[in-house]
Scaffold this motif. Structure first.
Motif, PDB file in Angstrom:
ATOM      1  N   PHE A   1       0.590  -1.235  -0.119  1.00 54.23           N
ATOM      2  CA  PHE A   1      -0.179  -0.366  -0.001  1.00 54.23           C
ATOM      3  C   PHE A   1       0.750   1.027   0.271  1.00 54.23           C
ATOM      4  CE2 PHE A   1      -3.625  -2.880   1.956  1.00 54.23           C
ATOM      5  CZ  PHE A   1      -4.609  -2.717   1.217  1.00 54.23           C
ATOM      6  N   SER A   2       1.989   1.203   0.839  1.00 49.35           N
ATOM      7  CA  SER A   2       2.998   2.528   1.084  1.00 49.35           C
ATOM      8  C   SER A   2       3.374   2.842  -0.784  1.00 49.35           C
ATOM      9  CB  SER A   2       4.169   2.025   2.196  1.00 49.35           C
ATOM     10  OG  SER A   2       3.270   1.742   2.995  1.00 49.35           O
ATOM     11  N   ALA A   3       3.774   1.295  -1.398  1.00 43.76           N
ATOM     12  CA  ALA A   3       4.589   1.495  -2.793  1.00 43.76           C
ATOM     13  C   ALA A   3       3.894   2.342  -3.732  1.00 43.76           C
ATOM     14  CB  ALA A   3       5.668  -0.072  -3.531  1.00 43.76           C
ATOM     15  N   ILE A   4       2.344   2.102  -3.526  1.00 40.79           N
ATOM     16  CA  ILE A   4       1.215   1.626  -4.517  1.00 40.79           C
ATOM     17  C   ILE A   4       1.123   3.561  -4.111  1.00 40.79           C
ATOM     18  CG2 ILE A   4      -1.508   2.164  -5.415  1.00 40.79           C
ATOM     19  CD1 ILE A   4      -0.844  -0.791  -4.512  1.00 40.79           C
ATOM     20  N   GLU A   5       0.965   4.097  -3.100  1.00 46.55           N
ATOM     21  CA  GLU A   5       0.859   5.645  -2.287  1.00 46.55           C
ATOM     22  C   GLU A   5       1.576   6.571  -3.364  1.00 46.55           C
ATOM     23  OE1 GLU A   5      -0.239   5.602   1.708  1.00 46.55           O
ATOM     24  OE2 GLU A   5      -1.573   4.795   1.867  1.00 46.55           O
ATOM     25  N   ARG A   6       3.014   5.780  -3.320  1.00 47.12           N
ATOM     26  CA  ARG A   6       4.121   6.512  -3.817  1.00 47.12           C
ATOM     27  C   ARG A   6       4.727   6.722  -4.737  1.00 47.12           C
ATOM     28  NH1 ARG A   6       6.687   3.001   0.269  1.00 47.12           N
ATOM     29  NH2 ARG A   6       7.721   2.763  -1.645  1.00 47.12           N
ATOM     30  N   GLY A   7       3.414   5.920  -6.251  1.00 49.54           N
ATOM     31  CA  GLY A   7       3.264   5.879  -7.623  1.00 49.54           C
ATOM     32  C   GLY A   7       4.015   4.754  -8.130  1.00 49.54           C
ATOM     33  N   GLU A   8       4.446   3.376  -7.326  1.00 46.99           N
ATOM     34  CA  GLU A   8       4.834   2.287  -7.871  1.00 46.99           C
ATOM     35  C   GLU A   8       3.430   1.405  -8.948  1.00 46.99           C
ATOM     36  OE1 GLU A   8       7.752   0.760  -8.069  1.00 46.99           O
ATOM     37  OE2 GLU A   8       8.316   2.535  -6.886  1.00 46.99           O
ATOM     38  N   SER A   9       4.081   1.263  -9.552  1.00 51.87           N
ATOM     39  CA  SER A   9       2.659   0.421 -10.262  1.00 51.87           C
ATOM     40  C   SER A   9       2.215  -0.425  -8.870  1.00 51.87           C
ATOM     41  CB  SER A   9       4.047  -0.441 -11.609  1.00 51.87           C
ATOM     42  OG  SER A   9       2.812  -1.883 -11.802  1.00 51.87           O
ATOM     43  N   LEU A  10       0.998  -0.851  -9.999  1.00 45.87           N
ATOM     44  CA  LEU A  10       0.068  -1.702  -8.870  1.00 45.87           C
ATOM     45  C   LEU A  10       0.198  -3.268  -9.248  1.00 45.87           C
ATOM     46  CD1 LEU A  10      -2.441  -2.429  -6.569  1.00 45.87           C
ATOM     47  CD2 LEU A  10      -3.988  -2.174  -9.401  1.00 45.87           C
ATOM     48  N   VAL A  11       0.857  -3.250 -10.314  1.00 48.30           N
ATOM     49  CA  VAL A  11       0.767  -5.039 -10.610  1.00 48.30           C
ATOM     50  C   VAL A  11       2.051  -4.895 -10.148  1.00 48.30           C
ATOM     51  CG1 VAL A  11       1.681  -6.208 -12.534  1.00 48.30           C
ATOM     52  CG2 VAL A  11       0.046  -4.469 -12.899  1.00 48.30           C
ATOM     53  N   CYS A  12       3.760  -4.476 -10.050  1.00 51.81           N
ATOM     54  CA  CYS A  12       4.738  -4.633  -9.409  1.00 51.81           C
ATOM     55  C   CYS A  12       4.144  -4.986  -7.908  1.00 51.81           C
ATOM     56  CB  CYS A  12       5.479  -4.275 -10.162  1.00 51.81           C
ATOM     57  SG  CYS A  12       6.197  -3.505 -11.690  1.00 51.81           S
ATOM     58  N   SER A  13       3.565  -3.869  -7.000  1.00 53.16           N
ATOM     59  CA  SER A  13       3.611  -3.871  -5.825  1.00 53.16           C
ATOM     60  C   SER A  13       2.462  -5.290  -5.110  1.00 53.16           C
ATOM     61  CB  SER A  13       2.709  -2.840  -5.525  1.00 53.16           C
ATOM     62  OG  SER A  13       3.296  -1.377  -5.164  1.00 53.16           O
ATOM     63  N   TYR A  14       1.604  -5.444  -6.004  1.00 52.70           N
ATOM     64  CA  TYR A  14       1.012  -7.033  -6.053  1.00 52.70           C
ATOM     65  C   TYR A  14       2.574  -7.975  -5.617  1.00 52.70           C
ATOM     66  CZ  TYR A  14      -2.056 -10.989  -5.937  1.00 52.70           C
ATOM     67  OH  TYR A  14      -3.042 -12.358  -5.412  1.00 52.70           O
ATOM     68  N   LEU A  15       2.654  -8.192  -7.156  1.00 51.59           N
ATOM     69  CA  LEU A  15       3.487  -9.264  -7.040  1.00 51.59           C
ATOM     70  C   LEU A  15       4.517  -8.953  -5.899  1.00 51.59           C
ATOM     71  CD1 LEU A  15       4.537  -9.090 -10.978  1.00 51.59           C
ATOM     72  CD2 LEU A  15       3.315 -11.160  -9.597  1.00 51.59           C
ATOM     73  N   LEU A  16       5.164  -8.412  -5.447  1.00 48.08           N
ATOM     74  CA  LEU A  16       6.396  -8.399  -4.418  1.00 48.08           C
ATOM     75  C   LEU A  16       4.906  -8.506  -3.257  1.00 48.08           C
ATOM     76  CD1 LEU A  16       8.740  -5.549  -5.261  1.00 48.08           C
ATOM     77  CD2 LEU A  16       9.119  -7.344  -5.237  1.00 48.08           C
ATOM     78  N   SER A  17       4.554  -7.852  -2.720  1.00 46.92           N
ATOM     79  CA  SER A  17       3.497  -8.639  -1.619  1.00 46.92           C
ATOM     80  C   SER A  17       3.321  -9.587  -1.462  1.00 46.92           C
ATOM     81  CB  SER A  17       2.396  -7.821  -1.471  1.00 46.92           C
ATOM     82  OG  SER A  17       1.727  -7.758  -0.444  1.00 46.92           O
TER      83      SER A  17
END
Length: 154
Positions: free
Chosen positions: A77-93
């Motif tokens: 969630f923090s990464a997405i708020e900083r503008g990271e890609s949803l797909v990348c954030s989901y995969l890393l999570s």
């Protein structure tokens, strides 16, 4: 706006002065328009963010049809708020969750067993206090039963 100075605009006049222009230093209606333009720019940015998010959701579902956004951890969630890609954030999570699950399995295999005498599989209050949000979400039913028993509900 405290630091703004009166805008000076040089306008040609029919009367001749030294340089053929006269200086206007009164506030202009353009100042009001600047505020409106900034508001419109922010609206457009919001629309683009919304379109981008919808596009990323479509991409995520096309790549991972069974994706469950409720499994995103706080770091995602923090990464997405900083503008990271949803797909990348989901995969890393997902990778962090799988690594944690694997570590928990290894720990369970090397564990000597439950130290409590009851063997009911419920958590102690101390164990619940030491859990992170992800662990509480993953074991919510068991946590709730443990809390009910601790209050004397059983």
């Amino acid at each position: 706006m405290e630091n703004e100075k009166a805008t000076e605009i040089y306008v040609s006049t029919e009367e001749s002065s030294e340089n053929g222009t006269e200086t206007l230093s009164s506030p202009l209606p353009y100042e009001e328009m600047r505020g409106e333009i900034e508001a419109l720019k922010e609206t457009v940015r919001g629309i683009h963010r919304g379109q981008s998010t919808a596009s990323e959701l479509r991409t995520l579902v096309s790549l991972i049809p069974n994706a469950d956004l409720s499994l995103l951890d706080e770091e995602a969630f923090s990464a997405i708020e900083r503008g990271e890609s949803l797909v990348c954030s989901y995969l890393l999570s997902e990778r962090r969750r799988n690594a944690a699950d694997e570590q928990n399995r290894k720990n369970a295999l090397s564990s000597a067993g439950e130290a409590r005498g009851g063997g009911d599989g419920l958590y102690s209050l101390e164990e619940i206090k030491n859990m992170d949000r992800r662990a509480v979400r993953r074991n919510f039913d068991k946590v709730m039963k443990s809390l009910e028993k601790a209050k004397g509900g059983f």
